[in-house]
Scaffold this motif. Structure first.
Motif, PDB file in Angstrom:
ATOM      1  N   GLY A 135       0.789  -1.224   0.000  1.00  0.00           N
ATOM      2  CA  GLY A 135       0.000   0.000   0.000  1.00  0.00           C
ATOM      3  C   GLY A 135       0.820   1.272   0.000  1.00  0.00           C
ATOM      4  N   GLY A 136       2.146   1.158  -0.003  1.00  0.00           N
ATOM      5  CA  GLY A 136       2.986   2.341   0.130  1.00  0.00           C
ATOM      6  C   GLY A 136       3.401   3.008  -1.158  1.00  0.00           C
ATOM      7  N   TYR A 137       2.900   2.516  -2.309  1.00  0.00           N
ATOM      8  CA  TYR A 137       3.387   3.011  -3.597  1.00  0.00           C
ATOM      9  C   TYR A 137       2.441   3.990  -4.286  1.00  0.00           C
ATOM     10  CZ  TYR A 137       7.296  -0.173  -3.243  1.00  0.00           C
ATOM     11  OH  TYR A 137       8.447  -0.794  -2.833  1.00  0.00           O
ATOM     12  N   CYS A 138       1.416   4.435  -3.568  1.00  0.00           N
ATOM     13  CA  CYS A 138       0.500   5.461  -4.093  1.00  0.00           C
ATOM     14  C   CYS A 138      -0.102   5.035  -5.427  1.00  0.00           C
ATOM     15  CB  CYS A 138       1.232   6.804  -4.223  1.00  0.00           C
ATOM     16  SG  CYS A 138       2.009   7.346  -2.688  1.00  0.00           S
ATOM     17  N   ILE A 139      -0.627   3.811  -5.439  1.00  0.00           N
ATOM     18  CA  ILE A 139      -1.222   3.236  -6.644  1.00  0.00           C
ATOM     19  C   ILE A 139      -2.737   3.352  -6.544  1.00  0.00           C
ATOM     20  CG2 ILE A 139      -1.521   1.092  -7.962  1.00  0.00           C
ATOM     21  CD1 ILE A 139       1.193   0.198  -6.821  1.00  0.00           C
ATOM     22  N   ASP A 140      -3.365   3.675  -7.654  1.00  0.00           N
ATOM     23  CA  ASP A 140      -4.821   3.649  -7.749  1.00  0.00           C
ATOM     24  C   ASP A 140      -5.231   2.180  -7.897  1.00  0.00           C
ATOM     25  OD1 ASP A 140      -7.465   3.588  -8.617  1.00  0.00           O
ATOM     26  OD2 ASP A 140      -7.283   5.456  -9.749  1.00  0.00           O
ATOM     27  N   PRO A 141      -5.919   1.577  -6.909  1.00  0.00           N
ATOM     28  CA  PRO A 141      -6.224   0.146  -6.983  1.00  0.00           C
ATOM     29  C   PRO A 141      -7.037  -0.246  -8.204  1.00  0.00           C
ATOM     30  CG  PRO A 141      -6.631   0.979  -4.774  1.00  0.00           C
ATOM     31  CD  PRO A 141      -6.397   2.176  -5.657  1.00  0.00           C
ATOM     32  N   ALA A 142      -7.906   0.642  -8.668  1.00  0.00           N
ATOM     33  CA  ALA A 142      -8.772   0.298  -9.797  1.00  0.00           C
ATOM     34  C   ALA A 142      -8.009   0.225 -11.107  1.00  0.00           C
ATOM     35  CB  ALA A 142      -9.910   1.320  -9.912  1.00  0.00           C
ATOM     36  N   THR A 143      -6.996   1.070 -11.275  1.00  0.00           N
ATOM     37  CA  THR A 143      -6.253   1.098 -12.540  1.00  0.00           C
ATOM     38  C   THR A 143      -4.893   0.417 -12.439  1.00  0.00           C
ATOM     39  OG1 THR A 143      -5.182   3.221 -12.047  1.00  0.00           O
ATOM     40  CG2 THR A 143      -7.356   3.288 -13.105  1.00  0.00           C
ATOM     41  N   GLY A 144      -4.390   0.259 -11.208  1.00  0.00           N
ATOM     42  CA  GLY A 144      -3.070  -0.319 -11.031  1.00  0.00           C
ATOM     43  C   GLY A 144      -1.947   0.612 -11.405  1.00  0.00           C
ATOM     44  N   THR A 145      -2.232   1.893 -11.559  1.00  0.00           N
ATOM     45  CA  THR A 145      -1.217   2.863 -11.974  1.00  0.00           C
ATOM     46  C   THR A 145      -0.986   3.906 -10.878  1.00  0.00           C
ATOM     47  OG1 THR A 145      -2.872   4.269 -13.066  1.00  0.00           O
ATOM     48  CG2 THR A 145      -1.822   2.558 -14.407  1.00  0.00           C
ATOM     49  N   PHE A 146       0.123   4.604 -11.002  1.00  0.00           N
ATOM     50  CA  PHE A 146       0.481   5.643 -10.043  1.00  0.00           C
ATOM     51  C   PHE A 146      -0.583   6.727  -9.984  1.00  0.00           C
ATOM     52  CE2 PHE A 146       2.638   9.845  -9.575  1.00  0.00           C
ATOM     53  CZ  PHE A 146       2.961   9.728  -8.230  1.00  0.00           C
ATOM     54  N   ASN A 147      -0.872   7.166  -8.750  1.00  0.00           N
ATOM     55  CA  ASN A 147      -1.884   8.196  -8.527  1.00  0.00           C
ATOM     56  C   ASN A 147      -1.211   9.510  -8.127  1.00  0.00           C
ATOM     57  OD1 ASN A 147      -4.071   9.757  -7.842  1.00  0.00           O
ATOM     58  ND2 ASN A 147      -4.522   8.656  -5.942  1.00  0.00           N
ATOM     59  N   PRO A 148      -1.035  10.452  -9.051  1.00  0.00           N
ATOM     60  CA  PRO A 148      -0.366  11.711  -8.719  1.00  0.00           C
ATOM     61  C   PRO A 148      -1.167  12.597  -7.776  1.00  0.00           C
ATOM     62  CG  PRO A 148      -1.263  11.816 -10.933  1.00  0.00           C
ATOM     63  CD  PRO A 148      -1.445  10.402 -10.471  1.00  0.00           C
ATOM     64  N   GLU A 149      -2.446  12.248  -7.545  1.00  0.00           N
ATOM     65  CA  GLU A 149      -3.286  13.036  -6.646  1.00  0.00           C
ATOM     66  C   GLU A 149      -3.256  12.507  -5.212  1.00  0.00           C
ATOM     67  OE1 GLU A 149      -4.636  15.864  -7.586  1.00  0.00           O
ATOM     68  OE2 GLU A 149      -3.692  15.476  -9.518  1.00  0.00           O
ATOM     69  N   PRO A 384      -6.697  -6.337  -4.990  1.00  0.00           N
ATOM     70  CA  PRO A 384      -6.461  -5.954  -6.397  1.00  0.00           C
ATOM     71  C   PRO A 384      -5.139  -6.473  -6.965  1.00  0.00           C
ATOM     72  CG  PRO A 384      -7.201  -4.062  -5.112  1.00  0.00           C
ATOM     73  CD  PRO A 384      -6.862  -5.143  -4.129  1.00  0.00           C
ATOM     74  N   LYS A 385      -4.221  -6.888  -6.111  1.00  0.00           N
ATOM     75  CA  LYS A 385      -2.917  -7.361  -6.590  1.00  0.00           C
ATOM     76  C   LYS A 385      -2.815  -8.875  -6.613  1.00  0.00           C
ATOM     77  CE  LYS A 385      -0.585  -3.225  -4.839  1.00  0.00           C
ATOM     78  NZ  LYS A 385      -1.774  -2.575  -4.311  1.00  0.00           N
ATOM     79  N   PHE A 386      -3.505  -9.556  -5.686  1.00  0.00           N
ATOM     80  CA  PHE A 386      -3.292 -10.982  -5.515  1.00  0.00           C
ATOM     81  C   PHE A 386      -4.458 -11.851  -5.987  1.00  0.00           C
ATOM     82  CE2 PHE A 386      -0.764  -9.590  -1.498  1.00  0.00           C
ATOM     83  CZ  PHE A 386       0.286  -9.160  -2.292  1.00  0.00           C
ATOM     84  N   ILE A 387      -5.676 -11.344  -5.967  1.00  0.00           N
ATOM     85  CA  ILE A 387      -6.857 -12.142  -6.310  1.00  0.00           C
ATOM     86  C   ILE A 387      -7.534 -11.666  -7.594  1.00  0.00           C
ATOM     87  CG2 ILE A 387      -9.210 -12.718  -5.591  1.00  0.00           C
ATOM     88  CD1 ILE A 387      -7.130 -14.392  -4.187  1.00  0.00           C
ATOM     89  N   LEU A 388      -7.837 -10.383  -7.665  1.00  0.00           N
ATOM     90  CA  LEU A 388      -8.624  -9.879  -8.792  1.00  0.00           C
ATOM     91  C   LEU A 388      -7.931 -10.027 -10.155  1.00  0.00           C
ATOM     92  CD1 LEU A 388     -10.296  -6.777  -7.103  1.00  0.00           C
ATOM     93  CD2 LEU A 388     -11.247  -9.054  -7.499  1.00  0.00           C
ATOM     94  N   PRO A 389      -6.602 -10.004 -10.251  1.00  0.00           N
ATOM     95  CA  PRO A 389      -5.997 -10.269 -11.570  1.00  0.00           C
ATOM     96  C   PRO A 389      -6.328 -11.667 -12.099  1.00  0.00           C
ATOM     97  CG  PRO A 389      -4.427  -9.127 -10.169  1.00  0.00           C
ATOM     98  CD  PRO A 389      -5.584  -9.509  -9.287  1.00  0.00           C
ATOM     99  N   SER A 390      -6.377 -12.671 -11.232  1.00  0.00           N
ATOM    100  CA  SER A 390      -6.784 -14.011 -11.678  1.00  0.00           C
ATOM    101  C   SER A 390      -8.238 -13.997 -12.132  1.00  0.00           C
ATOM    102  CB  SER A 390      -6.598 -15.027 -10.540  1.00  0.00           C
ATOM    103  OG  SER A 390      -5.234 -15.190 -10.215  1.00  0.00           O
TER     104      SER A 390
END
Length: 494
Positions: A135-149, A384-390
């Motif tokens: 959770g420390g990488y400031c990622i938007d869970p829905a998109t999996g990308t960096f969240n500048p906001e 979003p990282k371990f289950i939902l991608p499958s």
């Protein structure tokens, strides 16, 4: 009679306890590590300890650092013991203790991260490594990308002279090195995130974009962010572990580490400023890190999630007890073999089903004492990282997602914050205040939980997933966890 751990007491420790073969004064820091927790001290620090014990690369010692209150607590615990850590490997019937000395010092932890920035003026620090949690990488869970906001990113972009976050500290330090003509350090993530090197690059360069686009371009062109896969099951330390260490091994350690015997580290060999010879102590260097990484995230971390929530709802506290429960173990087996492993791409030299057998045996190790609350925490970042991608992969292929939807429904039921017996559950999640109301509303309207779009994204719109999730959740509330698992395992309609 136990004795406090420190440099002066090393020589008088009981004979079976392994200890550094090198002298502390022989070490000089080459790696600044942010996030000195149990996993780091059982993993990266042990690989380096092995290397130093072999008389190699003593200029690559660790300099601890952190930006959170927990980091300051760790620093206070380790300082009286001269940064030494006792690591206990929990092989059933054959526990072994060793003292690791690969950390040479620890940067003071203040209200901001200026001490880290100043420490990184030292050109001898050629690598910055990170264990700052998923959770420390400031990622938007829905998109999996960096969240500048993200609030932390916005704050550091506006206060780069006194940043509070790790990425602000890295950008500030790289800016200073660039201004002084000092070679940039390599940034090495050791967290469980797909493509963690790229994710870290996105966070560092993304923050720099908000400050100075030219600096961001410099970072993208000149700073290396190798991908890695790390693995070792390392439970949290409690007074139970401290007492065991004192009684069985005669050592008083303020924050010992208990861990399984297994460890693995797979790294991309991308270190322009040099690196320690970690291949000499078992680290795998390969260009195919992503394959190992995805295998581990889906099968091991996904497996942890699969047992965490049914076990928690059944009132099971320890992971090995969950693995001994026939229904929980059978659910894990069916989910892994039937829905997860078929969408894990081939990994060089690895039989995926044999890898899963190894994982299941590791989960079942009773000496580790890993806990269900540890596995269940931070679900909003881990799902979003371990289950939902499958789940997404199977939906794209038009395949059944009954088991994966049941796993997500179990998480939802867990977020309602009581188990099947009505015992309160302490939800440890950064967005617990959102999760519990949504989970309680989902008791009568399952769609209420799927409306957490920052977690489920477009998966919530998939009719097959939505229908299976709703059916599973209604069954969990109506029939309970044990009956629902049994019906799923029997192939019955929930």
């Amino acid at each position: 009679m136990s004795q406090p751990l420190n440099l002066a007491s090393l020589g008088s420790l009981p004979a079976p306890i392994a200890r550094p073969k090198y002298a502390r004064e022989e070490l000089s820091p080459g790696i600044l590590h942010v996030g000195v927790g149990n996993f780091h001290r059982a993993h990266q620090a042990i690989y380096l300890d092995d290397l130093f014990n072999a008389g190699r690369d003593l200029d690559w010692a660790l300099l601890g650092a952190g930006v959170r209150s927990g980091d300051e607590a760790m620093r206070r615990a380790l300082a009286p013991q001269d940064w030494l850590t006792t690591v206990i490997e929990l092989e059933p019937g054959a526990n072994k203790a060793r003292v690791s000395g690969s950390m040479a010092d620890f940067v003071p932890v203040g209200e901001d991260a200026r001490a880290i920035v100043e420490a990184l003026d030292n050109p001898a620090l050629r690598i910055v490594s990170l264990t700052v949690t998923e959770g420390g990488y400031c990622i938007d869970p829905a998109t999996g990308t960096f969240n500048p906001e993200h609030p932390e990113i916005r704050y550091d972009a506006a206060h780069l002279d006194a940043p509070k976050g790790v990425f602000g500290a890295l950008v500030a330090a790289l800016r200073r090195r660039r201004e002084r003509g000092v070679t940039p350090f390599t940034v090495m993530s050791c967290d469980n995130i797909p493509h963690n090197g790229r994710v870290t690059l996105d966070a560092v360069a993304g923050l720099a974009d908000l400050v100075d686009p030219a600096l961001a371009s410099y970072i993208r062109d000149n700073v290396a962010f190798p991908n890695s896969m790390v693995d070792r099951i390392t439970p949290a330390t409690t007074d139970r572990e401290r007492a065991i260490l004192s009684e069985r091994f005669g050592i008083q350690d303020n924050w010992p580490v208990f861990c399984e015997p297994f460890r693995q580290w797979v790294l991309e060999d991308n270190f322009p400023g040099g690196r320690p010879a970690l291949e000499e102590v078992g680290v795998t260097f390969t260009s195919e890190v992503a394959a190992f990484e995805l295998m581990k995230l889906r099968i091991l971390n996904g497996g942890h999630a699969a047992i965490a929530y049914p076990a928690a709802l059944l009132g099971i506290h320890f992971v090995h007890d969950a693995m001994a429960d026939p229904l929980v173990r059978a659910f894990l087996d069916k989910l892994e073999i039937g829905e997860i492993i078929p969408h894990v791409p081939p990994v060089p030299g690895v039989d995926l089903k044999e890898y899963y057998k190894l994982i299941a045996n590791r989960f079942a190790n009773p000496d580790v004492g890993d806990t269900i609350p540890r596995l269940a925490q931070d679900g909003s970042n881990r799902q979003p990282k371990f289950i939902l991608p499958s789940t997404r992969d199977r939906l794209k292929a038009g395949e059944d997602v009954t088991g994966l939807a049941l796993e997500s429904a179990l998480w939802c039921r867990y977020c309602a914050a009581t188990d099947d017996a009505g015992v309160p559950i302490a939800l440890n999640d950064p967005i617990a205040a959102r999760l519990t109301p949504a989970a309680l509303a989902a008791k009568s309207d399952p769609a209420a939980f799927l409306s957490l779009r920052d977690i489920f994204g477009d998966i919530a719109d998939a009719p097959a997933f939505r229908a299976s999730f709703e059916t599973a959740l209604r069954s969990l509330w109506r029939a309970g966890t044990r009956n629902t698992l049994q019906r799923y395992l029997n192939g019955e309609t929930l």
